[in-house]
Design a protein around this motif. Structure first.
Motif, PDB file in Angstrom:
ATOM      1  N   TYR A  83     -49.205 -36.608 -56.744  1.00 36.36           N
ATOM      2  CA  TYR A  83     -48.514 -35.748 -57.698  1.00 36.36           C
ATOM      3  C   TYR A  83     -48.506 -34.276 -57.266  1.00 36.36           C
ATOM      4  N   GLU A  84     -49.255 -33.948 -56.211  1.00 36.52           N
ATOM      5  CA  GLU A  84     -49.183 -32.627 -55.599  1.00 36.52           C
ATOM      6  C   GLU A  84     -48.761 -32.793 -54.142  1.00 36.52           C
ATOM      7  N   ASP A  85     -48.113 -31.773 -53.599  1.00 38.96           N
ATOM      8  CA  ASP A  85     -47.639 -31.853 -52.222  1.00 38.96           C
ATOM      9  C   ASP A  85     -48.699 -31.441 -51.203  1.00 38.96           C
ATOM     10  N   THR A 100     -53.382 -50.278 -64.252  1.00 39.90           N
ATOM     11  CA  THR A 100     -54.550 -51.046 -64.688  1.00 39.90           C
ATOM     12  C   THR A 100     -55.707 -50.969 -63.692  1.00 39.90           C
ATOM     13  N   ILE A 101     -55.478 -51.365 -62.456  1.00 37.62           N
ATOM     14  CA  ILE A 101     -56.561 -51.380 -61.465  1.00 37.62           C
ATOM     15  C   ILE A 101     -57.048 -49.976 -61.153  1.00 37.62           C
ATOM     16  N   PHE A 102     -56.107 -49.037 -60.985  1.00 30.18           N
ATOM     17  CA  PHE A 102     -56.465 -47.678 -60.557  1.00 30.18           C
ATOM     18  C   PHE A 102     -56.449 -46.672 -61.713  1.00 30.18           C
ATOM     19  N   ARG A 103     -56.219 -47.160 -62.918  1.00 25.19           N
ATOM     20  CA  ARG A 103     -56.350 -46.368 -64.138  1.00 25.19           C
ATOM     21  C   ARG A 103     -55.463 -45.110 -64.157  1.00 25.19           C
ATOM     22  N   GLU A 104     -54.266 -45.225 -63.615  1.00 27.56           N
ATOM     23  CA  GLU A 104     -53.353 -44.087 -63.692  1.00 27.56           C
ATOM     24  C   GLU A 104     -52.865 -43.932 -65.128  1.00 27.56           C
ATOM     25  N   ASN A 105     -52.967 -42.724 -65.668  1.00 30.69           N
ATOM     26  CA  ASN A 105     -52.540 -42.498 -67.044  1.00 30.69           C
ATOM     27  C   ASN A 105     -51.121 -41.931 -67.099  1.00 30.69           C
ATOM     28  N   GLU A 106     -50.616 -41.772 -68.298  1.00 34.21           N
ATOM     29  CA  GLU A 106     -49.235 -41.331 -68.479  1.00 34.21           C
ATOM     30  C   GLU A 106     -48.984 -39.937 -67.904  1.00 34.21           C
ATOM     31  N   ASP A 107     -49.962 -39.059 -68.027  1.00 37.15           N
ATOM     32  CA  ASP A 107     -49.777 -37.700 -67.511  1.00 37.15           C
ATOM     33  C   ASP A 107     -49.681 -37.696 -65.990  1.00 37.15           C
ATOM     34  N   MET A 108     -50.505 -38.497 -65.331  1.00 35.35           N
ATOM     35  CA  MET A 108     -50.454 -38.591 -63.873  1.00 35.35           C
ATOM     36  C   MET A 108     -49.106 -39.153 -63.420  1.00 35.35           C
ATOM     37  N   ILE A 109     -48.644 -40.158 -64.131  1.00 38.99           N
ATOM     38  CA  ILE A 109     -47.355 -40.762 -63.791  1.00 38.99           C
ATOM     39  C   ILE A 109     -46.234 -39.742 -63.946  1.00 38.99           C
ATOM     40  N   ALA A 110     -46.285 -38.953 -65.003  1.00 37.20           N
ATOM     41  CA  ALA A 110     -45.270 -37.912 -65.213  1.00 37.20           C
ATOM     42  C   ALA A 110     -45.297 -36.877 -64.091  1.00 37.20           C
ATOM     43  N   LYS A 111     -46.484 -36.514 -63.638  1.00 42.66           N
ATOM     44  CA  LYS A 111     -46.600 -35.558 -62.535  1.00 42.66           C
ATOM     45  C   LYS A 111     -46.044 -36.148 -61.233  1.00 42.66           C
ATOM     46  N   LYS A 112     -46.205 -37.455 -61.051  1.00 40.10           N
ATOM     47  CA  LYS A 112     -45.669 -38.090 -59.848  1.00 40.10           C
ATOM     48  C   LYS A 112     -44.142 -38.136 -59.890  1.00 40.10           C
ATOM     49  N   VAL A 113     -43.572 -38.350 -61.068  1.00 39.14           N
ATOM     50  CA  VAL A 113     -42.117 -38.307 -61.205  1.00 39.14           C
ATOM     51  C   VAL A 113     -41.612 -36.912 -60.843  1.00 39.14           C
ATOM     52  N   ALA A 114     -42.328 -35.891 -61.305  1.00 42.72           N
ATOM     53  CA  ALA A 114     -41.954 -34.513 -60.968  1.00 42.72           C
ATOM     54  C   ALA A 114     -42.059 -34.265 -59.467  1.00 42.72           C
ATOM     55  N   ALA A 115     -43.088 -34.825 -58.836  1.00 40.90           N
ATOM     56  CA  ALA A 115     -43.249 -34.676 -57.392  1.00 40.90           C
ATOM     57  C   ALA A 115     -42.109 -35.344 -56.641  1.00 40.90           C
ATOM     58  N   ALA A 116     -41.678 -36.505 -57.132  1.00 45.73           N
ATOM     59  CA  ALA A 116     -40.549 -37.195 -56.504  1.00 45.73           C
ATOM     60  C   ALA A 116     -39.290 -36.333 -56.590  1.00 45.73           C
ATOM     61  N   LYS A 117     -39.020 -35.811 -57.787  1.00 42.55           N
ATOM     62  CA  LYS A 117     -37.831 -34.968 -57.943  1.00 42.55           C
ATOM     63  C   LYS A 117     -37.901 -33.748 -57.030  1.00 42.55           C
ATOM     64  N   ARG A 118     -39.069 -33.136 -56.973  1.00 48.17           N
ATOM     65  CA  ARG A 118     -39.262 -31.921 -56.171  1.00 48.17           C
ATOM     66  C   ARG A 118     -38.947 -32.166 -54.697  1.00 48.17           C
ATOM     67  N   ASN A 119     -39.150 -33.399 -54.253  1.00 48.86           N
ATOM     68  CA  ASN A 119     -38.948 -33.738 -52.841  1.00 48.86           C
ATOM     69  C   ASN A 119     -37.692 -34.572 -52.602  1.00 48.86           C
ATOM     70  N   ASN A 120     -36.800 -34.564 -53.585  1.00 51.13           N
ATOM     71  CA  ASN A 120     -35.519 -35.282 -53.470  1.00 51.13           C
ATOM     72  C   ASN A 120     -35.708 -36.765 -53.181  1.00 51.13           C
ATOM     73  N   ILE A 121     -36.706 -37.350 -53.841  1.00 53.81           N
ATOM     74  CA  ILE A 121     -36.986 -38.779 -53.748  1.00 53.81           C
ATOM     75  C   ILE A 121     -36.673 -39.413 -55.102  1.00 53.81           C
ATOM     76  N   ILE A 122     -35.956 -40.520 -55.090  1.00 58.35           N
ATOM     77  CA  ILE A 122     -35.644 -41.215 -56.344  1.00 58.35           C
ATOM     78  C   ILE A 122     -36.907 -41.917 -56.853  1.00 58.35           C
ATOM     79  N   PRO A 123     -37.328 -41.648 -58.075  1.00 53.46           N
ATOM     80  CA  PRO A 123     -38.479 -42.384 -58.603  1.00 53.46           C
ATOM     81  C   PRO A 123     -38.068 -43.783 -59.068  1.00 53.46           C
ATOM     82  N   LEU A 124     -38.799 -44.782 -58.607  1.00 51.91           N
ATOM     83  CA  LEU A 124     -38.645 -46.134 -59.119  1.00 51.91           C
ATOM     84  C   LEU A 124     -39.789 -46.314 -60.123  1.00 51.91           C
TER      85      LEU A 124
END
Length: 246
Positions: A72-74, A104-128
């Protein structure tokens, strides 16, 4: 409407040598299928170590190179993480975020997932973005929960394009998968509830195999495949069926 999608995540099933051989086999198979590559967006998501060489193999094919996650950070003190900026430099165009195993296994929460979506956008990567309900319920309630997951994931940024990988968690590895009727109704409700998003591609990812896409409502744009597609010919078969989505 965007072109339909047939995507496969190789997870951690293959060795690096097998992953690269898989990419070569897919490349060889599609050379005689110009209609397929013109009408379907094919995507392969290998493990991190294989991405550079897989990208070299696939670079002249129009097959989309994907990653199974991103940080979620570059840059910074994030031991073991992989930067979206570096993935983009390697040619990655789509990144899986929020898979059930990550939640579930790695316990990623909603906030972390949202930050990863932002990281994808920031780097012109489509989030799946992977979404799904944990327990079997009605299609209406399942869609309500999935829509909530999407809105949460867009907390920090709204990409110009997003792929949604819908898979009911309760059906993963289950003896009885979700019925096509249930999946179709759920995804139709999801699309209706997200009509304000700019460009949304909905993929179904539960126990997907030959014939399934033809049983699903046209609101579903394609499939996100798992172990079934480990056979390159099987992947090609499903991809051909996905052309009907256009």
């Amino acid at each position: 409407m965007n072109k339909p999608v047939a995507a496969v995540s190789l997870k951690m099933y293959f060795s690096q040598s097998r992953t690269l051989e898989y990419c070569r086999e897919i490349k060889s198979l599609i050379t005689s299928e110009p209609a397929l590559i013109d009408n379907v967006r094919l995507a392969i998501l290998p493990d991190f170590l294989s991405i550079p060489q897989a990208g070299e193999i696939l670079k002249d094919t129009n097959i989309i190179l994907g990653a199974q996650d991103l940080a979620y950070e570059d840059r910074g003190a994030f031991t073991g993480e992989v930067s979206g900026a570096d993935l983009a430099d390697l040619g990655v165009k789509v990144a899986e975020i929020g898979h059930a195993e990550r939640r579930t296994i790695f316990r990623e929460n909603e906030d972390m997932i949202a930050k990863k979506v932002a990281a994808a956008k920031r780097n012109n990567i489509i989030p799946l973005l992977c979404i799904g309900e944990p327990e079997k319920t009605t299609a209406k309630q399942a869609a309500k929960l999935c829509i909530k997951q999407v809105h949460s994931a867009l907390k920090y940024a709204t990409p110009t394009e997003i792929w949604l990988g819908y898979e009911p968690y309760w059906a993963i590895g289950a003896a009885q998968p979700a019925s096509p009727e249930y999946v179709s109704e759920t995804c139709q409700n999801i699309r209706d509830g997200l009509s304000d998003l700019p460009s949304t591609t909905i993929l179904y990812g539960g126990s997907a195999g030959p014939g399934l896409i033809t049983k699903l409502d046209n609101t579903i744009d394609g499939l996100f495949l798992g172990r079934f597609a480990h056979d390159p010919k099987a992947f090609l078969e499903v991809a051909k069926e996905t052309m009907s989505r256009k």
